[in-house]
Design an enzyme around this catalytic site. Structure first.
Site, PDB file in Angstrom:
ATOM      1  N   ARG A 257       0.794  -0.899  -0.100  1.00  0.00           N
ATOM      2  CA  ARG A 257       0.020   0.017  -0.138  1.00  0.00           C
ATOM      3  C   ARG A 257       1.006   1.347   0.120  1.00  0.00           C
ATOM      4  NH1 ARG A 257      -5.376  -1.604   2.369  1.00  0.00           N
ATOM      5  NH2 ARG A 257      -6.326  -2.239   0.581  1.00  0.00           N
TER       6      ARG A 257
ATOM      7  N   ASP B  22      -3.397  -2.102  -7.428  1.00  0.00           N
ATOM      8  CA  ASP B  22      -3.931  -2.442  -5.826  1.00  0.00           C
ATOM      9  C   ASP B  22      -5.578  -3.504  -5.634  1.00  0.00           C
ATOM     10  OD1 ASP B  22      -4.965  -3.280  -3.564  1.00  0.00           O
ATOM     11  OD2 ASP B  22      -4.768  -0.504  -2.563  1.00  0.00           O
TER      12      ASP B  22
ATOM     13  N   SER C 208      -8.008  -3.144  -2.951  1.00  0.00           N
ATOM     14  CA  SER C 208      -9.051  -1.854  -2.617  1.00  0.00           C
ATOM     15  C   SER C 208     -10.341  -2.000  -4.016  1.00  0.00           C
ATOM     16  CB  SER C 208      -8.215  -0.521  -3.187  1.00  0.00           C
ATOM     17  OG  SER C 208      -7.013  -0.348  -2.049  1.00  0.00           O
TER      18      SER C 208
ATOM     19  N   TYR D 116      -2.725  -0.825   8.128  1.00  0.00           N
ATOM     20  CA  TYR D 116      -3.279  -1.773   7.889  1.00  0.00           C
ATOM     21  C   TYR D 116      -3.715  -1.794   9.832  1.00  0.00           C
ATOM     22  CZ  TYR D 116      -3.078  -3.971   3.178  1.00  0.00           C
ATOM     23  OH  TYR D 116      -3.376  -4.299   2.338  1.00  0.00           O
TER      24      TYR D 116
ATOM     25  N   GLN E  85      -0.642   2.691  -6.418  1.00  0.00           N
ATOM     26  CA  GLN E  85      -2.227   2.287  -6.219  1.00  0.00           C
ATOM     27  C   GLN E  85      -2.710   1.924  -7.121  1.00  0.00           C
ATOM     28  OE1 GLN E  85      -2.211   6.381  -4.140  1.00  0.00           O
ATOM     29  NE2 GLN E  85      -4.198   5.981  -2.695  1.00  0.00           N
TER      30      GLN E  85
HETATM   31  P1  NAD Z   1      -9.102  -4.583   5.985  1.00  0.00           P
HETATM   32  O1  NAD Z   1      -9.567  -5.002   4.799  1.00  0.00           O
HETATM   33  O2  NAD Z   1      -7.919  -4.927   6.301  1.00  0.00           O
HETATM   34  O3  NAD Z   1      -9.639  -4.411   7.363  1.00  0.00           O
HETATM   35  C1  NAD Z   1     -11.118  -3.267   7.113  1.00  0.00           C
HETATM   36  C2  NAD Z   1     -11.230  -2.070   8.009  1.00  0.00           C
HETATM   37  O4  NAD Z   1     -11.280  -2.901   9.256  1.00  0.00           O
HETATM   38  C3  NAD Z   1     -10.118  -1.293   8.220  1.00  0.00           C
HETATM   39  O5  NAD Z   1     -10.670   0.060   8.706  1.00  0.00           O
HETATM   40  C4  NAD Z   1      -9.607  -1.691  10.019  1.00  0.00           C
HETATM   41  O6  NAD Z   1      -8.791  -0.928  11.107  1.00  0.00           O
HETATM   42  C5  NAD Z   1     -10.484  -2.304  10.319  1.00  0.00           C
HETATM   43  N1  NAD Z   1     -10.091  -3.263  11.585  1.00  0.00           N
HETATM   44  C6  NAD Z   1      -9.500  -3.874  12.078  1.00  0.00           C
HETATM   45  N2  NAD Z   1     -10.221  -4.291  13.480  1.00  0.00           N
HETATM   46  C7  NAD Z   1     -10.898  -3.331  13.681  1.00  0.00           C
HETATM   47  C8  NAD Z   1     -11.947  -4.012  14.963  1.00  0.00           C
HETATM   48  N3  NAD Z   1     -11.434  -4.819  15.720  1.00  0.00           N
HETATM   49  N4  NAD Z   1     -12.397  -2.861  15.150  1.00  0.00           N
HETATM   50  C9  NAD Z   1     -12.791  -1.652  14.432  1.00  0.00           C
HETATM   51  N5  NAD Z   1     -12.807  -2.036  12.664  1.00  0.00           N
HETATM   52  C10 NAD Z   1     -11.310  -2.539  13.015  1.00  0.00           C
HETATM   53  O7  NAD Z   1      -8.701  -2.830   4.761  1.00  0.00           O
HETATM   54  P2  NAD Z   1      -8.660  -1.905   3.987  1.00  0.00           P
HETATM   55  O8  NAD Z   1     -10.415  -1.656   3.761  1.00  0.00           O
HETATM   56  O9  NAD Z   1      -8.008  -2.757   2.871  1.00  0.00           O
HETATM   57  O10 NAD Z   1      -7.199  -0.837   4.347  1.00  0.00           O
HETATM   58  C11 NAD Z   1      -7.030  -0.985   5.589  1.00  0.00           C
HETATM   59  C12 NAD Z   1      -6.242   0.657   5.240  1.00  0.00           C
HETATM   60  O11 NAD Z   1      -5.251   1.192   4.457  1.00  0.00           O
HETATM   61  C13 NAD Z   1      -6.823   2.263   5.654  1.00  0.00           C
HETATM   62  O12 NAD Z   1      -6.112   2.688   5.823  1.00  0.00           O
HETATM   63  C14 NAD Z   1      -6.378   2.681   3.825  1.00  0.00           C
HETATM   64  O13 NAD Z   1      -6.516   3.856   3.799  1.00  0.00           O
HETATM   65  C15 NAD Z   1      -5.878   2.319   3.488  1.00  0.00           C
HETATM   66  N6  NAD Z   1      -5.089   1.297   2.268  1.00  0.00           N
HETATM   67  C16 NAD Z   1      -3.902   2.566   1.512  1.00  0.00           C
HETATM   68  C17 NAD Z   1      -3.980   2.841   0.387  1.00  0.00           C
HETATM   69  C18 NAD Z   1      -2.325   2.642  -0.170  1.00  0.00           C
HETATM   70  O14 NAD Z   1      -2.366   3.542   0.166  1.00  0.00           O
HETATM   71  N7  NAD Z   1      -2.456   2.711  -1.748  1.00  0.00           N
HETATM   72  C19 NAD Z   1      -4.769   1.443  -0.714  1.00  0.00           C
HETATM   73  C20 NAD Z   1      -5.827   0.633  -0.380  1.00  0.00           C
HETATM   74  C21 NAD Z   1      -5.716   0.752   1.463  1.00  0.00           C
END
Ligand code: NAD
Length: 395
Positions: A130, A138, A141, A237, A135
């Site tokens: 990430r 990805d 996402s 994450y 991006q």
């Molecule tokens: P994911 O599918 O692994 O998890 C989904 C969400 O569940 C996450 O936001 C996580 O914080 C939350 N979670 C985990 N345990 C939890 C708990 N006990 N209680 C409440 N919530 C909980 O995550 P995702 O959606 O793939 O991405 C997570 C992060 O990565 C985000 O900050 C997103 O913005 C970031 N991201 C960055 C990029 C990049 O920079 N290229 C790309 C995609 C996502």
């Protein structure tokens, strides 16, 4: 000479996506690619053979022809992410062939060994780092965007109420109350979709950084009295927390849940089973007619009562545990995936030939097997091979 790149029918039962769509072919043709497509590969997603042919792809009558003729194979579900027929696919792969797709390398370890034995270079899309420059590659996402959108629609469909506030001659309809637990990519899309449908939406996440994103969508961020400052890893994450943390979290969430018509759970920790955030007791406190859609169902579920792939009822509350949501919107899921794959492919090809070095973060993280070895550091660790990857991964 152009390098032959193959796309096959996704053979996992219920899988309707395809790894490449006609509209994206031009995006990597310039890298010197000759595209081979198994007849019918895009049919389920709404892309007939003729459209691929129009864009210069060669349509092949059999799966084995594509496997035999491609140097690089593009799949949605590579072996590992295809428990039904992935092994059969692997037997058709040959040494030196490159495979790009979802492969679940952190859990399907037997399949990783198999791919190493076949001397295949396997790139796993789940492991795309990430970082800003990755991006556009990805795919997790992209698929999470689709899943979040569809989860909100499913919840609205299962709800015996309307979503928006309406003032009619027959009285005022109050808006549905929606809580989205886990405000990552899928959760934010579920929030945005529920908002568009007119619901009153709140979002909750363990990562404090999610607050701003939830609020920017016009939803309320739920703050629980929990010490969660160490909840995020350096990749952005969530980290797995201790059982005491989860117990306290469930206690506090129970009150919030009891006020909702819809709860959508999306909480996940990479490579781990999803944390259980909603217990049976918490569901029993929800009003009859409420709906819980658990899109973490694939990884065990965030709700204790979730049965992956099924719908259950507890005290009038419907608990839906959908599997493979992206495949239910195969047209756009395939289009987004194809874009991610095309960008990645362009990245891996230099003058029409695969060329990469493991010093590069994108290659180091996504290349799981190469030249008979398991190369990805995290996967090596899981297999007890020691983190240090062998030298022979450059190409
Ligand atoms: P994911 O599918 O692994 O998890 C989904 C969400 O569940 C996450 O936001 C996580 O914080 C939350 N979670 C985990 N345990 C939890 C708990 N006990 N209680 C409440 N919530 C909980 O995550 P995702 O959606 O793939 O991405 C997570 C992060 O990565 C985000 O900050 C997103 O913005 C970031 N991201 C960055 C990029 C990049 O920079 N290229 C790309 C995609 C996502």
């Amino acid at each position: 000479m152009a390098i032959p790149v193959g796309v096959v029918v996704e053979s996992c039962p219920g899988e309707r996506r395809v790894a490449m769509v006609p509209g994206v072919i031009a995006a990597f043709k310039k890298s010197g690619v000759d595209l081979l497509v198994e007849s019918g590969a895009g049919r389920e997603a709404g892309f007939p053979d003729a459209e691929y042919a129009e864009k210069g792809a060669r349509i092949c009558g059999s799966r084995s022809e594509v496997f035999a003729g491609s140097e690089i194979l593009l799949q949605v579900r590579a072996p590992g992410a295809n428990p039904e027929t992935g092994e059969q696919d692997a037997t058709m792969m040959r040494p030196g062939q490159t495979v790009i797709g979802f492969a679940e390398p952190l859990t399907a370890l037997d399949s990783v060994r198999l791919m190493a034995d076949r001397q295949v270079s396997l790139f796993s899309m789940e492991l795309m780092p990430r970082i800003t420059r990755a991006q556009s590659m990805d795919a997790l996402s992209s698929m999470a965007t689709i899943a979040g959108y569809k989860a909100a629609l499913m919840a609205a469909d299962a709800l015996p109420r309307m979503m928006p506030m309406l003032m009619t001659a027959a009285g005022t309809i109050t808006p549905a109350r929606v809580l989205v637990i886990g405000a990552g990519v899928a959760g934010l899309q579920a929030i945005a979709t529920a908002r568009r449908l007119g619901a009153v939406v709140s979002g909750y996440d363990i990562r404090p950084a999610a607050r701003e994103q939830v609020e920017s969508l016009g939803a309320r961020f739920v703050v629980l009295d929990l010490e969660a400052s160490a909840s995020e890893d350096k990749g952005g994450y969530a980290k797995a927390m201790g059982e005491d943390f989860y117990r306290r979290q469930r206690e506090l969430l129970g009150d919030v849940l009891a006020q909702q018509n819809i709860v959508i759970t999306t909480a996940a920790v990479p490579g781990k089973k999803a944390p259980v955030l909603v217990t049976a007791a918490m569901v029993r406190r929800m009003a009859p007619g409420s709906v819980l859609v658990d899109i973490a169902a694939e990884r065990g579920g965030n709700c204790e009562l979730t049965r992956p792939g099924e719908e259950v009822e507890e005290g009038g509350v419907r608990i839906v545990g959908p599997l493979n949501l992206p495949s239910t919107i195969p047209y756009h899921a395939s289009q987004m995936y194809a874009r991610n794959i095309a960008t990645f492919l362009n990245y891996l090809l230099k003058e029409g030939q695969p060329k990469w070095n493991r010093g590069d973060e994108i290659v180091r993280e996504t290349l799981v097997t190469h030249a008979g070895e398991v190369t990805q550091p995290r996967v090596r660790e899981l297999l007890g091979l020691g983190v240090e990857a062998p030298q022979a991964v450059d190409r």
